[in-house]
Design a protein around this motif. Structure first.
Motif, PDB file in Angstrom:
ATOM      1  N   HIS A 159       0.914  -1.172  -0.154  1.00 53.21           N
ATOM      2  CA  HIS A 159      -0.058  -0.084   0.047  1.00 53.21           C
ATOM      3  C   HIS A 159       0.829   1.410  -0.051  1.00 53.21           C
ATOM      4  O   HIS A 159       0.509   2.204  -0.650  1.00 53.21           O
ATOM      5  N   PHE A 267      -8.542   3.185  -1.600  1.00 57.44           N
ATOM      6  CA  PHE A 267      -7.926   2.161  -2.393  1.00 57.44           C
ATOM      7  C   PHE A 267      -8.689   1.513  -3.238  1.00 57.44           C
ATOM      8  O   PHE A 267     -10.209   1.075  -2.696  1.00 57.44           O
ATOM      9  N   PRO A 275      -3.876  -4.157  -3.593  1.00 61.22           N
ATOM     10  CA  PRO A 275      -4.336  -2.788  -4.254  1.00 61.22           C
ATOM     11  C   PRO A 275      -3.815  -2.451  -5.513  1.00 61.22           C
ATOM     12  O   PRO A 275      -2.839  -2.662  -5.715  1.00 61.22           O
ATOM     13  N   ALA A 278      -4.818   3.970  -6.123  1.00 61.53           N
ATOM     14  CA  ALA A 278      -5.070   4.940  -4.989  1.00 61.53           C
ATOM     15  C   ALA A 278      -5.435   6.154  -5.414  1.00 61.53           C
ATOM     16  O   ALA A 278      -4.832   6.733  -6.311  1.00 61.53           O
TER      17      ALA A 278
END
Length: 417
Positions: A159, A267, A275, A278
């Motif tokens: 992330h 996300f 993910p 974003a």
């Protein structure tokens, strides 16, 4: 957070108002609103700088006999009597965010699509900016399965890399936009959390640092090593903060997000839970400044502790190469700092990590029962003191300070600067 601590929807958010805005957005004057549902999108304390309301609409038009449904988000200011309203207005946050959604983001989005050839969204689409009511109506990205990561668990490396990639893109297109449209960020983009014009947050910062100092009474080792330093910091926080946010000759500058933490990123995931995109939200504190302030703020509030304590330099390096790649694709003509100079620029903004770590992060991780608000940060009342003390008395914050204070102190950031 108490379940009934929710903000009421603004009184002007009526069926007539929503129907008019939908007609404008869809370019269809025949559109008729059949049903309007209004629910709070956030509870008090989930967002310290605005009120979010989700609206569900059923509508019809002459071109479609089938009833259509849609969901949008409405972002508004606090009520006039809320202490947060005047404080935030002094920072120009509402005007600035409306300017960004109306005048800046459309340019940035086009540059990302057309020149960087990235079809992924970077922001939510704007439906309408209403300056009379200080409100923004935009698409509800939860319909595309975008969601916010857990603010308590924080972000892992996967992330974190994705956010840094998108942040580098955001900074690059902002820097290039300023080059192509000189002066576009000259007005109202110089009032971040620390600036030369207003110190509205000063009593909040001081009150919270004093609460941190009181919490150290329960840990003999931390009290002996750090309480005196925190007490001295109370009187210097604004001076040091303004110095850390000052623009220095030779700095690489861009449009910084200014408030980049877990809940201001959404996300989208693939079928395996990884993910894939974003998007950035909440641009109220965006400023023309060094990208380093975003990096310090993000690292201090949003990434898992192991990444922060052990991997910051390489995360800066990862971000830097993504930034340079985007700047070159966009044919940025001004000097691009080398990695060594950019790391120095990051170090020069290091005090940003102090206020982010000691003041903002504990509030962002708050899980107590007291009402969490700007008013509680300001208030000298028993309720205000109780809230601030409960922020630092939480076990997860006390445990975190065992690592946070030495981490900051090793760089000399808790000494007189």
């Amino acid at each position: 957070m108490a379940e009934n601590n929710i903000h009421e929807a603004p009184a002007w958010l009526t069926e007539d108002y929503v129907e008019k805005e939908l007609c404008r957005y869809f370019g269809d004057d025949s559109l008729k609103l059949k049903k309007l549902g209004i629910v709070p999108a956030t509870a008090k304390g989930d967002n310290y700088a605005s009120v979010m309301t989700r609206i569900h609409v059923d509508y019809s038009s002459k071109d479609s006999k089938v009833l259509q449904t849609a969901t949008f988000l409405v972002k508004t200011t606090f009520a006039d009597k809320d202490p947060a309203a005047n404080l935030l207005a002094d920072y120009g946050v509402y005007t600035r965010e409306m300017d960004i959604y109306e005048q800046i983001l459309p340019h940035l989005g086009k540059m990302v699509r057309d020149e960087l050839k990235d079809s992924r969204k970077l922001f939510a689409a704007t439906v309408n900016v209403d300056r009379e009511r200080d409100s923004i109506l935009f698409e509800d990205l939860s319909l595309e399965q975008y969601k916010v990561a857990c603010r308590l668990k924080k972000l892992d490396l996967e992330h974190t890399h994705l956010v840094l990639e998108k942040l580098a893109t955001f900074h690059a297109v902002g820097a290039v936009l300023a080059e192509r449209k000189p002066g576009i960020f000259d007005k109202n983009y110089d009032r971040g959390f620390f600036n030369k014009h207003v110190r509205g947050y000063e009593p909040i910062y001081k009150n919270l640092l004093q609460a941190l100092s009181r919490s150290l009474e329960l840990n003999k080792d931390l009290k002996e090593r750090y309480q005196g330093k925190i007490d001295r910091l109370v009187g210097s926080i604004m001076d040091y903060g303004e110095r850390s946010a000052a623009v220095n000759p030779g700095d690489f500058l861009a449009l910084a997000h200014g408030d980049l933490w877990t809940t201001n990123v959404m996300f989208q995931y693939d079928g395996q839970g990884h993910p894939t995109n974003a998007i950035l939200i909440d641009f109220q504190f965006s400023v023309w400044n060094s990208p380093a302030i975003d990096l310090h703020y993000f690292f201090s509030t949003s990434i898992q502790d192991n990444l922060r304590w052990k991997h910051q330099p390489e995360l800066v390096q990862f971000y830097y190469y993504k930034l340079v790649e985007s700047l070159k694709k966009l044919k940025y003509s001004r000097p691009i700092p080398n990695l060594f100079d950019f790391q120095l620029q990051f170090q020069a903004r290091a005090f940003y990590a102090v206020f982010s770590s000691l003041i903002f992060e504990p509030c962002m991780l708050y899980t107590g029962k007291e009402e969490a608000s700007i008013a509680q940060g300001l208030s000298p009342s028993e309720s205000g003191i109780r809230f601030r003390d409960s922020v630092y008395s939480a076990d997860h914050i006390k445990e975190k300070m065992v690592f946070t204070l030495p981490f900051l102190d090793q760089f000399g950031l808790l000494d007189e600067l």
